[in-house]
Write a protein that holds these residues in place. Structure first.
Motif, PDB file in Angstrom:
ATOM      1  N   TYR A 153      16.960  -4.437  12.464  1.00  0.00           N
ATOM      2  CA  TYR A 153      16.775  -4.407  11.007  1.00  0.00           C
ATOM      3  C   TYR A 153      17.870  -5.222  10.305  1.00  0.00           C
ATOM      4  CZ  TYR A 153      15.648  -2.235   6.458  1.00  0.00           C
ATOM      5  OH  TYR A 153      15.287  -2.006   5.157  1.00  0.00           O
ATOM      6  N   VAL A 155      16.145   4.020  -1.099  1.00  0.00           N
ATOM      7  CA  VAL A 155      14.980   4.246  -1.967  1.00  0.00           C
ATOM      8  C   VAL A 155      14.145   5.315  -1.263  1.00  0.00           C
ATOM      9  CG1 VAL A 155      13.070   3.151  -3.205  1.00  0.00           C
ATOM     10  CG2 VAL A 155      15.016   1.759  -2.453  1.00  0.00           C
ATOM     11  N   THR A 162      11.244   6.470  -0.048  1.00  0.00           N
ATOM     12  CA  THR A 162       9.868   6.068   0.267  1.00  0.00           C
ATOM     13  C   THR A 162       9.514   6.679   1.622  1.00  0.00           C
ATOM     14  OG1 THR A 162      10.537   4.134   1.524  1.00  0.00           O
ATOM     15  CG2 THR A 162      10.283   3.825  -0.859  1.00  0.00           C
ATOM     16  N   THR A 200       0.828  -1.208   0.000  1.00  0.00           N
ATOM     17  CA  THR A 200       0.000   0.000   0.000  1.00  0.00           C
ATOM     18  C   THR A 200       0.860   1.256   0.000  1.00  0.00           C
ATOM     19  OG1 THR A 200      -0.125  -0.186   2.423  1.00  0.00           O
ATOM     20  CG2 THR A 200      -1.957  -1.099   1.147  1.00  0.00           C
ATOM     21  N   SER A 201       2.171   1.089  -0.161  1.00  0.00           N
ATOM     22  CA  SER A 201       3.081   2.232  -0.101  1.00  0.00           C
ATOM     23  C   SER A 201       4.411   1.830  -0.748  1.00  0.00           C
ATOM     24  CB  SER A 201       3.309   2.593   1.377  1.00  0.00           C
ATOM     25  OG  SER A 201       4.340   3.545   1.533  1.00  0.00           O
ATOM     26  N   ASN A 218       7.708  -8.204   1.062  1.00  0.00           N
ATOM     27  CA  ASN A 218       8.242  -6.844   1.048  1.00  0.00           C
ATOM     28  C   ASN A 218       7.960  -6.054   2.325  1.00  0.00           C
ATOM     29  OD1 ASN A 218       8.934  -4.099  -0.348  1.00  0.00           O
ATOM     30  ND2 ASN A 218       6.806  -3.881   0.353  1.00  0.00           N
ATOM     31  N   MET A 246       1.476  -8.552   9.206  1.00  0.00           N
ATOM     32  CA  MET A 246       2.616  -9.447   8.988  1.00  0.00           C
ATOM     33  C   MET A 246       3.334  -9.842  10.285  1.00  0.00           C
ATOM     34  SD  MET A 246       2.707 -10.319   5.850  1.00  0.00           S
ATOM     35  CE  MET A 246       0.922 -10.237   5.801  1.00  0.00           C
ATOM     36  N   ILE A 285       7.975   0.743  -2.022  1.00  0.00           N
ATOM     37  CA  ILE A 285       8.531  -0.284  -2.910  1.00  0.00           C
ATOM     38  C   ILE A 285       7.482  -1.332  -3.264  1.00  0.00           C
ATOM     39  CG2 ILE A 285      10.234  -2.160  -3.011  1.00  0.00           C
ATOM     40  CD1 ILE A 285      12.033  -0.387  -1.172  1.00  0.00           C
TER      41      ILE A 285
HETATM   42  P1  NAD Z   1       7.053   1.947   3.315  1.00  0.00           P
HETATM   43  O1  NAD Z   1       6.982   2.379   4.739  1.00  0.00           O
HETATM   44  O2  NAD Z   1       6.851   2.941   2.229  1.00  0.00           O
HETATM   45  O3  NAD Z   1       6.041   0.731   3.069  1.00  0.00           O
HETATM   46  C1  NAD Z   1       5.935  -0.311   3.983  1.00  0.00           C
HETATM   47  C2  NAD Z   1       4.714  -1.132   3.648  1.00  0.00           C
HETATM   48  O4  NAD Z   1       4.618  -2.209   4.600  1.00  0.00           O
HETATM   49  C3  NAD Z   1       3.397  -0.361   3.756  1.00  0.00           C
HETATM   50  O5  NAD Z   1       2.503  -0.815   2.757  1.00  0.00           O
HETATM   51  C4  NAD Z   1       2.882  -0.738   5.150  1.00  0.00           C
HETATM   52  O6  NAD Z   1       1.458  -0.639   5.283  1.00  0.00           O
HETATM   53  C5  NAD Z   1       3.332  -2.177   5.198  1.00  0.00           C
HETATM   54  N1  NAD Z   1       3.411  -2.715   6.554  1.00  0.00           N
HETATM   55  C6  NAD Z   1       4.089  -2.213   7.609  1.00  0.00           C
HETATM   56  N2  NAD Z   1       3.881  -2.988   8.689  1.00  0.00           N
HETATM   57  C7  NAD Z   1       3.066  -3.993   8.290  1.00  0.00           C
HETATM   58  C8  NAD Z   1       2.492  -5.110   8.949  1.00  0.00           C
HETATM   59  N3  NAD Z   1       2.703  -5.354  10.248  1.00  0.00           N
HETATM   60  N4  NAD Z   1       1.693  -5.929   8.232  1.00  0.00           N
HETATM   61  C9  NAD Z   1       1.441  -5.686   6.919  1.00  0.00           C
HETATM   62  N5  NAD Z   1       1.960  -4.652   6.253  1.00  0.00           N
HETATM   63  C10 NAD Z   1       2.756  -3.814   6.933  1.00  0.00           C
HETATM   64  O7  NAD Z   1       8.482   1.231   3.197  1.00  0.00           O
HETATM   65  P2  NAD Z   1       9.428   0.887   1.939  1.00  0.00           P
HETATM   66  O8  NAD Z   1      10.602   1.787   1.995  1.00  0.00           O
HETATM   67  O9  NAD Z   1       8.632   0.781   0.685  1.00  0.00           O
HETATM   68  O10 NAD Z   1       9.963  -0.543   2.395  1.00  0.00           O
HETATM   69  C11 NAD Z   1       9.489  -1.745   1.828  1.00  0.00           C
HETATM   70  C12 NAD Z   1      10.526  -2.832   2.074  1.00  0.00           C
HETATM   71  O11 NAD Z   1      11.749  -2.474   1.441  1.00  0.00           O
HETATM   72  C13 NAD Z   1      10.860  -3.044   3.548  1.00  0.00           C
HETATM   73  O12 NAD Z   1      11.034  -4.423   3.813  1.00  0.00           O
HETATM   74  C14 NAD Z   1      12.176  -2.315   3.704  1.00  0.00           C
HETATM   75  O13 NAD Z   1      12.952  -2.843   4.748  1.00  0.00           O
HETATM   76  C15 NAD Z   1      12.804  -2.583   2.354  1.00  0.00           C
HETATM   77  N6  NAD Z   1      13.865  -1.643   1.982  1.00  0.00           N
HETATM   78  C16 NAD Z   1      13.623  -0.305   1.889  1.00  0.00           C
HETATM   79  C17 NAD Z   1      14.661   0.543   1.519  1.00  0.00           C
HETATM   80  C18 NAD Z   1      14.467   2.026   1.375  1.00  0.00           C
HETATM   81  O14 NAD Z   1      15.468   2.733   1.225  1.00  0.00           O
HETATM   82  N7  NAD Z   1      13.248   2.534   1.384  1.00  0.00           N
HETATM   83  C19 NAD Z   1      15.931   0.028   1.270  1.00  0.00           C
HETATM   84  C20 NAD Z   1      16.134  -1.345   1.378  1.00  0.00           C
HETATM   85  C21 NAD Z   1      15.095  -2.172   1.728  1.00  0.00           C
END
Ligand code: NAD
Length: 258
Positions: A153, A186, A188, A11-12, A88, A62, A14
């Motif tokens: 993390y 990324v 976000t 929903t957000s 994700n 999750m 990546i």
């Molecule tokens: P974000 O905060 O934009 O999105 C997170 C998503 O996870 C949202 O849809 C949220 O509703 C959902 N979420 C959170 N807790 C939840 C739960 N308990 N149950 C179900 N859904 C849940 O974050 P993002 O930056 O898009 O991160 C997505 C993934 O990418 C994560 O695993 C993060 O660790 C990884 N990541 C992000 C980056 C970055 O720089 N943004 C870098 C490397 C890895």
């Protein structure tokens, strides 16, 4: 037959980028994650009408194994199969180890790591039955290297990289591949929060902290985008990638190269 995907945390950020790329590639998509119900319904409807695929949304938390199992069952009921699972969903919290709150440790381990096990365990039997499957785990550069103040993390993401290898070995001759994508920065909501927290702490602007943060770790001073990660996930689901399994693919502007 149209193949079907679950993208957790879509929903957000990546996850939304990957869900959009999979829908554009013709997959039915089950979204998952929290947020404003109207915005989620709009995203679901827009993907369905733009790409002429079926969509659904699971509100499964999750951190709750029973809800994860129900999400997989709901996707099978809605679409008839689960062919692609993108793990994700993730959260972040930063503090030194000796100050790290125990409830934050438990939440990060559950959401960022254990959910990957529970969702994969539930989905793999359906993939085996269909003789085809793709699991794409969104780990992180922090699945490969450490940073201070991210003990939960980094532990969780290293666990995801390890789990990716185990499941790839176990499913190597089942038509299933299991890979991890390891992004650097990324831009976000998850990262915007970290930048804003740094700006608040240091009395600097968001822009100054963005430059400083990129410069600290990542040789390439440029954010990866959800769209680029979506394109990589679609490639991993393609026939061209059917021998790519057990891999951890860095998309980190050379962060892990130094
Ligand atoms: P974000 O905060 O934009 O999105 C997170 C998503 O996870 C949202 O849809 C949220 O509703 C959902 N979420 C959170 N807790 C939840 C739960 N308990 N149950 C179900 N859904 C849940 O974050 P993002 O930056 O898009 O991160 C997505 C993934 O990418 C994560 O695993 C993060 O660790 C990884 N990541 C992000 C980056 C970055 O720089 N943004 C870098 C490397 C890895």
């Amino acid at each position: 037959m149209t193949r079907s995907a679950i993208v957790t945390g879509s929903t957000s950020g990546i996850g939304e980028g990957i869900a959009t790329a999979l829908a554009a590639a013709g997959y039915n998509v089950m979204l998952n994650g929290f947020g404003d119900p109207t915005a989620i319904a709009t995203l679901q409807a827009t993907l369905a009408s733009t790409y002429n695929v079926q969509t659904a949304h699971s509100a499964a938390d999750m951190s709750q194994p029973a809800e994860i199992r129900q999400m997989v069952a709901d996707a099978v009921a809605a679409f008839g199969s689960v062919d692609v699972l993108v793990n994700n969903a993730g959260i972040q919290f930063t503090a030194p180890t000796d100050e790290f709150p125990e409830d934050k440790w438990d939440a990060i381990i559950a959401i960022n790591m254990s959910s990957v096990f529970h969702a994969s365990k539930a989905a793999i039997p359906h993939m085996k039955a269909g003789g085809w499957g793709r699991i794409v785990n969104i780990a992180s550069v922090h699945g490969l290297v450490a940073s201070a103040n991210k003990v939960a993390y980094v532990t969780a993401k290293h666990g995801v990289v390890g789990m990716t290898k185990v499941m790839a070995v176990e499913t190597a001759n089942e038509g299933i591949t299991v890979n991890a994508i390891c992004p650097g920065w990324v831009l976000t909501p998850l990262v915007k929060q970290q930048i804003q927290a740094r700006a608040d702490k240091n009395g600097t602007t968001f822009e100054e902290e963005t430059d400083a943060m990129l410069g600290e770790k990542q040789p390439m001073r440029k954010f990866t985008t959800p769209e680029k990660l979506g394109a990589l996930a679609v490639f991993l689901c393609s026939d061209a990638a059917d021998t790519t399994t057990g891999a951890s693919l860095s998309v980190d502007g050379a962060w892990s190269a130094i």
